[in-house]
Each structure stands twice: as C-alpha cells, then as structure tokens.
Design a protein around this motif. Structure first.
Motif, mmCIF file in Angstrom:
data_model
loop_
_atom_site.group_PDB
_atom_site.id
_atom_site.type_symbol
_atom_site.label_atom_id
_atom_site.label_comp_id
_atom_site.label_asym_id
_atom_site.label_seq_id
_atom_site.Cartn_x
_atom_site.Cartn_y
_atom_site.Cartn_z
ATOM 1 N N LEU A 137 11.570 -3.886 4.681
ATOM 2 C CA LEU A 137 10.884 -3.705 3.401
ATOM 3 C C LEU A 137 11.028 -2.263 2.901
ATOM 4 O O LEU A 137 11.273 -2.021 1.706
ATOM 5 C CB LEU A 137 9.404 -4.077 3.547
ATOM 6 N N SER A 138 10.903 -1.287 3.806
ATOM 7 C CA SER A 138 11.083 0.113 3.408
ATOM 8 C C SER A 138 12.502 0.356 2.932
ATOM 9 O O SER A 138 12.740 1.062 1.935
ATOM 10 C CB SER A 138 10.759 1.032 4.592
ATOM 11 N N ASN A 139 13.470 -0.214 3.643
ATOM 12 C CA ASN A 139 14.876 -0.045 3.278
ATOM 13 C C ASN A 139 15.135 -0.615 1.883
ATOM 14 O O ASN A 139 15.884 -0.031 1.093
ATOM 15 C CB ASN A 139 15.756 -0.735 4.323
ATOM 16 N N ALA A 140 14.490 -1.792 1.581
ATOM 17 C CA ALA A 140 14.699 -2.431 0.269
ATOM 18 C C ALA A 140 14.169 -1.571 -0.864
ATOM 19 O O ALA A 140 14.716 -1.585 -1.983
ATOM 20 C CB ALA A 140 14.039 -3.805 0.266
ATOM 21 N N ASP A 192 0.820 -1.201 0.000
ATOM 22 C CA ASP A 192 0.000 0.000 0.000
ATOM 23 C C ASP A 192 0.861 1.261 0.000
ATOM 24 O O ASP A 192 0.520 2.264 -0.650
ATOM 25 C CB ASP A 192 -0.914 0.010 1.221
ATOM 26 N N THR A 193 1.978 1.200 0.717
ATOM 27 C CA THR A 193 2.845 2.380 0.844
ATOM 28 C C THR A 193 3.651 2.606 -0.421
ATOM 29 O O THR A 193 3.893 3.762 -0.820
ATOM 30 C CB THR A 193 3.786 2.218 2.053
ATOM 31 N N TYR A 194 4.103 1.508 -1.089
ATOM 32 C CA TYR A 194 4.960 1.629 -2.274
ATOM 33 C C TYR A 194 4.274 0.892 -3.440
ATOM 34 O O TYR A 194 4.667 -0.238 -3.799
ATOM 35 C CB TYR A 194 6.344 1.032 -2.008
ATOM 36 N N PRO A 195 3.253 1.501 -4.073
ATOM 37 C CA PRO A 195 2.528 0.820 -5.172
ATOM 38 C C PRO A 195 3.375 0.597 -6.413
ATOM 39 O O PRO A 195 3.058 -0.291 -7.226
ATOM 40 C CB PRO A 195 1.365 1.775 -5.462
ATOM 41 N N SER A 196 4.487 1.333 -6.539
ATOM 42 C CA SER A 196 5.324 1.161 -7.735
ATOM 43 C C SER A 196 6.299 0.004 -7.594
ATOM 44 O O SER A 196 6.962 -0.364 -8.576
ATOM 45 C CB SER A 196 6.105 2.455 -8.019
ATOM 46 N N ALA A 197 6.431 -0.579 -6.421
ATOM 47 C CA ALA A 197 7.367 -1.696 -6.193
ATOM 48 C C ALA A 197 6.624 -3.018 -6.300
ATOM 49 O O ALA A 197 5.400 -3.093 -6.099
ATOM 50 C CB ALA A 197 8.015 -1.559 -4.820
ATOM 51 N N ALA A 198 7.377 -4.056 -6.690
ATOM 52 C CA ALA A 198 6.808 -5.404 -6.822
ATOM 53 C C ALA A 198 7.240 -6.251 -5.615
ATOM 54 O O ALA A 198 8.435 -6.462 -5.394
ATOM 55 C CB ALA A 198 7.276 -6.046 -8.115
#
Length: 613
Positions: free
Chosen positions: A517-520, A485-491
């Motif tokens: 996950l945020s760091n990645a 939800d926070t990073y919709p552009s990431a897979a």
C-alpha cells in the motif's frame, strides 16, 4: 599301450590250467588203447570227450579273455571266478577221494560222480542267482533309460546315463549330449573336490543323494548347472547326468541384483538426507556399501585420515588415493580397482578430498562398481548439504545477533534521541526550530528503516520461523486502515467481503500489505493516488490484489522489480520494500507477482497464499 601284468597273469593262469587239465583225458585215452586189455578207440574217445572239450575251452578261454577290449578289472574278475570254481571242485573231489581211499579203503565212483553233480548244481544255482540279479538290474536300468528317453527325448538339455566304476562311463545319452560333449569326465571334473578322482561324486550317489554344481563350460564363456541324480542298481553306481545352460538365467539374476542394488542406493540417498553429521553419513555410507558390493573391509578417507572403517584401521590402498586426480568424481568414471595383497581394492573418489574404499577376495562386477560410484555421489552431495547447512546455521546466528542489535541497541538509541528532541521543543527559539524538526524527521526515518531491516532479516531466516494459522481478512483491513491514516490525500477502496479464510503466517504478514500500500502511494505520480484492494478464493489458494492508478511497471521490469535494491529512476526509496514482500510471501509457500491494472491503468500486485484448511 602294453598289456598290464594283472591282465597277462590272469588270462595266462586260465589257459595254463586248461592245458594242464587236458593231460588227464589224453592219458586215459592212451592207457585204454595201448595197454591190454585194450579197449576200442572210439569208446575211450567218447568216454573222455567231455574232459577234452572242457579243458580245451579253458585253454582257449584264457586267450579269449586276453584279447577282449575289456578293462583289466573285468578280465581279472572272470579269471578269478574260473580259478575259484576249479579250486573248489578240486578240493571237494580230493576230500571225497581221500576219505574213500584212506579211511574207508573203498572207492565208490558213483558217489564221486554224484558229488560232482551236486557241486555243479550249487555252482549252477549261484550262476542262476547272479544272472537273475543282473537281469533284474538290467531291467531296472532299461526302465530308467526308457523313462529318460520318454521324458527328455526332445529336451534341449544334454542328458546321459553314467556308470561310475574307476571312472565315469556313458551308457546312454540323448542327441543333445552326444552332439555337445565328447567326454563326460571333463564335465564331472568341475564338481567340487573331484580333481580326477570321482569318489566325491560316486559316494553320495551310492547313498542316494543328488549331486549338483555349476560348470563354466568347455570354453569358459557359459554357465551350466550339472545335476547327477542316482539310479538304484546293485552291481554299480549309476546316475542320470543333466547339463542345463543357465547363462541367461544367471545374467537375469545378476541384472536383478544390480537393479536391487540401485534401488537400495536410492533408498540410501533418502537415508543420507536425514544424516545430521558427517560421522553419521560416513557410517550409513559404509553400511550401504557393504550391502551393495559385499566387501570384506571398507573405509572412508578424508584429507588423508580414516574417518570411518569396517574391518580395518588403515586405508586399503594408499597409492590409488594418491593417484586420484583433483576434481575427480564418480560421474567422471573416477572409480578404480587394483590387486593389493591378494585382494581386489575398489577406490571411489568422493569430491576432491575424500574416497570410499572396499576390498574383496573376488573381482568386483561392473554393476557393483556402478553402485559404489552412485553411493559416492550420494555421499558427496550429503557432505555438500551438511557444509551448506553449517554455513546457514552460522549465518543465522549472525543474523540473530544483528537483529538483536537493531531491535534493542539501535532502536533504543533512536527512541532516546526522539525523547530528548521532544523535551527540547520547549527550550528552542524560532531559529533553532528548523534544526529540531530536521532531527525529529531523521530519527523517524531511522526508526522506520530499522523496522524494515528487522522485517527483512526475519524474512531471510525463512524456515527457522514458526508459522501458525492467521485470519487473512482482518490483517488486510487493518493494513488499509493504517494506510488511510498515514496517507489522507490518497483514496483507498476495499472490496468486501474478503474471503474468510486462514493462511499460515506470522507477525510479518501485515508488513506485506503495508509495504504494497505504501509503495502504491509513494510511487504514484497522479494528483490523487487511487488504490483498490480486493480478494478472491482460487481453489486451495487465496489471492489478494493491490491495484493503483500510478505509472505501473513496464513488462520488461516485472521480473526484476522484486530484486533487492531495485528501484525506479525517480524513486527515493531503498529498493528493499518489494524484495521484503517477496521474501516473506515465499516463506509462506506463496507467490507475489505484478501485472498491469486494466481498470485503474497502473500496477496490480497479486499476493497468492495457500489456504490453511
């Protein structure tokens, strides 16, 4: 050495009595030969020959007694027996002659001779009984000697049969005794209470009691066990004296005692680790010190004050405390001993500001000093631990205050600003909207940072947190959903099923996976960040891996990447996230490591946690 008066008098009386009695047969011979009717000389000589022989025997016997190498007691005893029998015989004869001469007026020589025979028989019976008892005692003593010879003929111990009269006399001994000891008195003088008089040994032996004591040997460099076992005799006190070298046994006993002291002190170390206060530590240390060295008095002195004591209210040796060098510790050999008022005082430094002291009447053995030094080391480390715990409690209280400030005051202020900014959205024009957006963005950043700091401070509290079983799979799934939800552009890829296990954790466990996950995503330089999350059971642990296709972490930085404030050159973060994850995982007795992600090409962070069965 000049003959004693008792010896000269006793032997002289016997000889004088013999010379005096010699006159009676000589007078009878002269009377029979010189006065008519004269008798043949041979007959009167024959008649008086027994008297002559017996009188001469007495006279010569006195001289013989005087020349014997006997102790005076035996010379006097022999003379007393001789004179006593003569006096008794003379009294008997005088009694019979007096009755016949003055009462009956009729001398009866045959009856006088018969009385003499009866008296001689009684004396002979007494001599026979005495000789029989002597032979019986000699037989018993010979039996004891034979038993001694049979039992100890090849014994290494020195063994002797000793008679006690005025002093100890060796009657027989084995080869070990003869070759090692010239004088048994030198050995027996070491018995308690002897001091040159042997009643303290002879009296209990006469009562059938065994006497046993330790002796340091002629040179004082060995320890011997002396055992005197009584022998039943009627004419004298005798005993088997056995001398055993127990130096090695004593040394082994001392070594065993030293080992027991050290083992006890290691147990004391565990006991001290449970002490909650310095007062409790001092009391436990003194109790252990009494066991280790057996002191009469003991104390602990800190900064010149007696903080704990046994048997004293003051320090035992102030000069030794004053001479203790700053920095001296037991491992530096800082323990000292000194004679103070007739006692030996042991002083053991405990760090730079405290000492242990103990006093005893005897010198302290080396093993006792070593044990006291080890105890001083334990006390020193315990004081350090208590000081460290006090500082940690103070830090914890400060962190608690700071956490409450972040959670309530600052976070409430940020929420108020956010609420006011929301209200302002309806009242600003297009020119002011840019400033309002900046305000909203910054307050959102502040809220995020406050939450991060809250998690960090809670992680720092470590052992003060209460942990409970937490199902791992739902926590990981929720973190992945939030990241999507926070990073919709990431897979994001989640390999399922995840291990269905529980781990010990708390409300900070989700922060670990959210930060990873945020760091990645945020440190990914590709057009489409790709993150894969997987998990597997490994014995008593479970491993969750967060891998990405980003630039990765160079091998030389993989140990430093978890340090507080550590971040990449192009990173816009605070350098707190990975350190926070590392701290949280450690409080769960787990481990956080990073490697290269072979399939994705970036970094792979492994979270290893123990499974709660």
């Amino acid at each position: 050495m000049a003959p004693s008066f008792r010896r000269v008098t006793s032997a002289g009386l016997v000889s004088a009595l013999g010379v005096g009695l010699l006159w009676f047969p000589l007078l009878d011979i002269f009377d029979d030969w010189a006065n008519p009717p004269s008798k043949p000389l041979w007959s009167t000589l024959f008649e008086n020959s027994p008297g002559l022989v017996l009188a001469l025997t007495l006279a010569i016997g006195g001289v013989w007694l005087y020349t014997r190498e006997w102790e005076d007691t035996y010379v006097v005893n022999a003379a007393a027996w001789s004179l006593g029998v003569i006096v008794a015989f003379a009294v008997l004869c005088a009694w019979v002659l007096g009755i016949q001469q003055f009462v009956q007026n009729d001398l009866k020589p045959y009856f006088i001779a018969l009385d003499a025979v009866v008296f001689g028989g009684v004396v002979a019976l007494g001599i026979g009984i005495y000789d029989s008892r002597r032979r019986r005692n000699d037989s018993r003593l010979s039996l004891e000697r034979d038993r001694l010879s049979a039992l100890y003929e090849n014994a290494d111990d020195a063994i002797a049969t000793v008679r006690f009269d005025d002093g100890p006399v060796v009657e027989s001994a084995n080869d070990a005794f003869r070759t090692q000891y010239d004088d048994v008195a030198a050995v027996l003088d070491a018995a308690p209470g002897v001091n040159g008089t042997y009643d303290s040994i002879a009296d209990p032996l006469a009562d059938g009691d065994t006497v046993e004591f330790e002796w340091n040997g002629p040179a004082g460099d060995h320890t011997y066990l002396v055992n005197a076992t009584p022998i039943t005799t009627e004419d004298a006190v005798r005993a088997h004296v056995r001398i055993s070298d127990i130096t090695e046994q004593k040394q082994l006993a001392r070594e065993s005692a030293a080992r027991e002291r050290l083992e006890h002190l290691h147990r004391v170390a565990s006991d001290l680790s449970a002490a909650d206060t310095e007062t409790e530590a001092y009391d436990r240390t003194l109790n252990a010190l009494r066991t280790a060295v057996g002191f009469d008095r003991g104390c602990v002195v800190v900064d010149g004050d007696v903080v704990a004591a046994r048997g004293t209210r003051d320090a035992l040796d102030w000069p030794s405390i004053d001479r203790t060098q700053p920095g001296a510790v037991p491992t530096d050999g800082g323990a000292t001993t000194r004679e103070v008022d007739g006692a030996t005082v042991l002083t053991v430094p405990v760090g730079t500001d405290a000492v242990l002291q103990a006093s005893a009447g005897d010198d302290f053995e080396h093993s006792q000093v070593t044990a006291a030094e080890l105890l001083g080391t334990h006390l020193r480390e315990t004081r350090k631990r208590l000081d460290r715990e006090a500082r940690l409690r103070d830090q914890h209280e400060r962190l608690e205050l700071l956490a409450r400030t972040f959670r309530h005051d600052l976070l409430n202020d940020v929420n108020v600003i956010n609420a006011r900014a929301t209200v302002l959205e309806e009242h600003v024009d297009a020119d002011a909207q840019e400033y309002l957006d900046t305000l909203t963005e910054r307050t959102d950043d502040m809220e995020e940072r406050i939450e991060t700091m809250r998690s960090l401070m809670k992680a720092v509290e470590g052992e003060h947190r209460d942990l409970e079983p937490v199902a791992l799979a739902p926590v990981v799934k929720d973190a992945v959903d939030d990241a999507r939800d926070t990073y919709p552009s990431a897979a994001f890829e989640l390999d399922t099923p995840l291990p269905a296990v529980d781990v010990l954790g708390d409300d900070l466990l989700p922060d670990v996976f959210q930060n990873l996950l945020s760091n990645a995503v945020e440190h990914n330089d590709t057009a489409t960040p790709r993150i894969r999350v997987s998990g597997e059971r490994d014995g008593d642990t479970v491993v969750v891996t967060v891998a990405d296709n980003g630039p990765g972490v160079p091998p030389e930085r993989r140990d430093d990447v978890f340090d507080l404030g550590e971040k990449g050159v192009d990173s816009g973060g605070t350098g707190v996230g990975l350190n926070l994850c590392h701290r949280i995982v450690e409080t769960y007795d787990g481990a956080l490591t990073v490697e290269g992600a072979d399939d994705l090409g970036g970094a792979a962070f492994h979270v290893r946690l123990p499974v709660d069965e």
